[in-house]
Design a protein around this motif. Structure first.
Motif, PDB file in Angstrom:
ATOM      1  N   PHE A  46      -8.490 -37.058 -16.943  1.00  0.00           N
ATOM      2  CA  PHE A  46      -9.475 -36.397 -16.607  1.00  0.00           C
ATOM      3  C   PHE A  46      -9.342 -35.317 -15.551  1.00  0.00           C
ATOM      4  CE2 PHE A  46     -13.630 -36.087 -14.360  1.00  0.00           C
ATOM      5  CZ  PHE A  46     -14.473 -36.078 -15.307  1.00  0.00           C
ATOM      6  N   LYS A  56     -12.748 -41.978 -20.066  1.00  0.00           N
ATOM      7  CA  LYS A  56     -12.848 -40.480 -20.061  1.00  0.00           C
ATOM      8  C   LYS A  56     -14.117 -39.952 -20.598  1.00  0.00           C
ATOM      9  CE  LYS A  56     -10.726 -36.174 -21.504  1.00  0.00           C
ATOM     10  NZ  LYS A  56      -9.306 -35.445 -21.724  1.00  0.00           N
ATOM     11  N   THR A 216     -11.090 -36.874 -26.124  1.00  0.00           N
ATOM     12  CA  THR A 216     -10.041 -37.914 -25.766  1.00  0.00           C
ATOM     13  C   THR A 216      -8.852 -37.809 -26.574  1.00  0.00           C
ATOM     14  OG1 THR A 216     -11.758 -39.418 -24.773  1.00  0.00           O
ATOM     15  CG2 THR A 216      -9.603 -40.392 -25.053  1.00  0.00           C
ATOM     16  N   SER A 280      -9.144 -29.325 -16.189  1.00  0.00           N
ATOM     17  CA  SER A 280      -8.938 -29.712 -17.994  1.00  0.00           C
ATOM     18  C   SER A 280      -8.367 -28.670 -18.556  1.00  0.00           C
ATOM     19  CB  SER A 280     -10.120 -30.061 -18.289  1.00  0.00           C
ATOM     20  OG  SER A 280     -11.184 -28.727 -18.412  1.00  0.00           O
TER      21      SER A 280
END
Length: 320
Positions: A46, A56, A216, A280
């Protein structure tokens, strides 16, 4: 299957399968999402933080719930408005024709879907103008033929479905376009990219813009994209990627980590969410790695196009 039998089967499923382990899509098909103990123990990232896989999705949901109201404003601020050019470029590469059916996954506030419908409408107007320019005085036979084929020549109406797991993002987007008087051909559906609530072979084009890095299980999302596309359908992904120029990469990193969270705090009152978004991007596979993932999912003619020195890339593939 009769309606009574279908209802009975659904009732049985509800009794046997706990609500947290089932999903019923719009077609009425039920699929289990039962997690083994091993799956529950698996971890993922994450941003730069390692978290259990089961956690997540909840944390990503909270991020976008927090930023929904200021999402469009922050996109302009973070990219200095360049995100609009990236999205316009996606549509030009896509070049959708009248009658195309679009599924825009992780569609958020509807930017891609709106551009899609506008692009299709412009294509229709261009075709009408071309027909007028080339029209000559028709013969009686041509007039007769035009009447007999008139209905056949009318293409299916283009539609765009904005699908997002986050209800708040969809609510903001729907409110924005309804206030602007834009609603024709546009639908809003709550759905998970890893388990889409649509039947097989439904769409001509699947897009996901700045969303797949938040999923995910990216491989599972790609499999779902392949499933819902019609044969000949096209997968298109616009996503932040790896900058290819070392000098630009250093400048980009400095701007991303030092400025974007500050903008998030000043404009949206949320430092942490934008810190996650920056992190991310760094965890997402590079262009070649993601291309291989798309090919492994079963897509053909996979290629990508870098923009702004690799800050973003458009990935494209076809279902054959």
């Amino acid at each position: 299957m009769s309606v009574t039998m279908a209802v009975s089967m659904r009732s049985l499923v509800r009794r046997v399968i706990p609500p947290s382990h089932r999903h019923i899509n719009v077609s009425g098909r039920t699929s289990c999402r039962c997690l083994s103990d091993a799956a529950a123990d698996r971890s993922t990232h994450f941003g730069f933080e390692t978290v259990p896989e089961a956690e997540k999705a909840k944390r990503v949901y909270k991020v976008f719930e927090n930023v929904a109201q200021k999402y469009d404003v922050m996109n302009d601020a973070m990219s200095l408005g360049i995100h609009r050019l990236w999205k316009d470029t996606l549509l030009h590469v896509m070049n959708p024709q009248p009658g195309s059916q679009l599924l825009d996954v992780a569609g958020g506030t509807g930017d891609i879907s709106f551009r899609f419908l506008e692009y299709v409408r412009s294509q229709q107007e261009r075709q009408k103008r071309r027909a007028v320019r080339t029209m000559q005085t028709p013969s009686w036979q041509e007039i007769s033929n035009s009447y007999s084929t008139e209905d056949k020549d009318v293409p299916q109406e283009s539609r765009a479905v904005v699908c997002d797991i986050n209800k708040e993002m969809l609510r903001v987007g729907k409110q924005k376009y309804e206030s602007a008087g834009v609603s024709a051909g546009l639908s809003w559906v709550v759905g998970d990219a890893e388990e889409l609530p649509f039947d097989d072979d439904q769409f001509d084009i699947y897009t996901i813009a700045f969303g797949i890095r938040n999923v995910t299980h990216i491989d599972q999302a790609l499999q779902e994209a392949l499933r819902v596309l019609k044969p000949g359908g096209r997968f298109m992904c616009l996503e932040f990627s790896k900058v290819t120029n070392p000098v630009l990469a250093r400048l980009y990193d400095a701007y991303s980590f030092q400025m974007i969270p500050v903008l998030g705090e000043v404009i949206a009152g949320d430092w942490k969410s934008y810190q996650y978004l920056v992190e991310s991007i760094r965890k997402f596979p590079n262009q070649e790695e993601f291309k291989s993932m798309i090919e492994d999912a079963g897509f053909y003619c996979v290629q990508y196009y870098n923009f702004t020195g690799g800050v973003v890339a458009i990935h494209s593939g076809f279902k054959l």
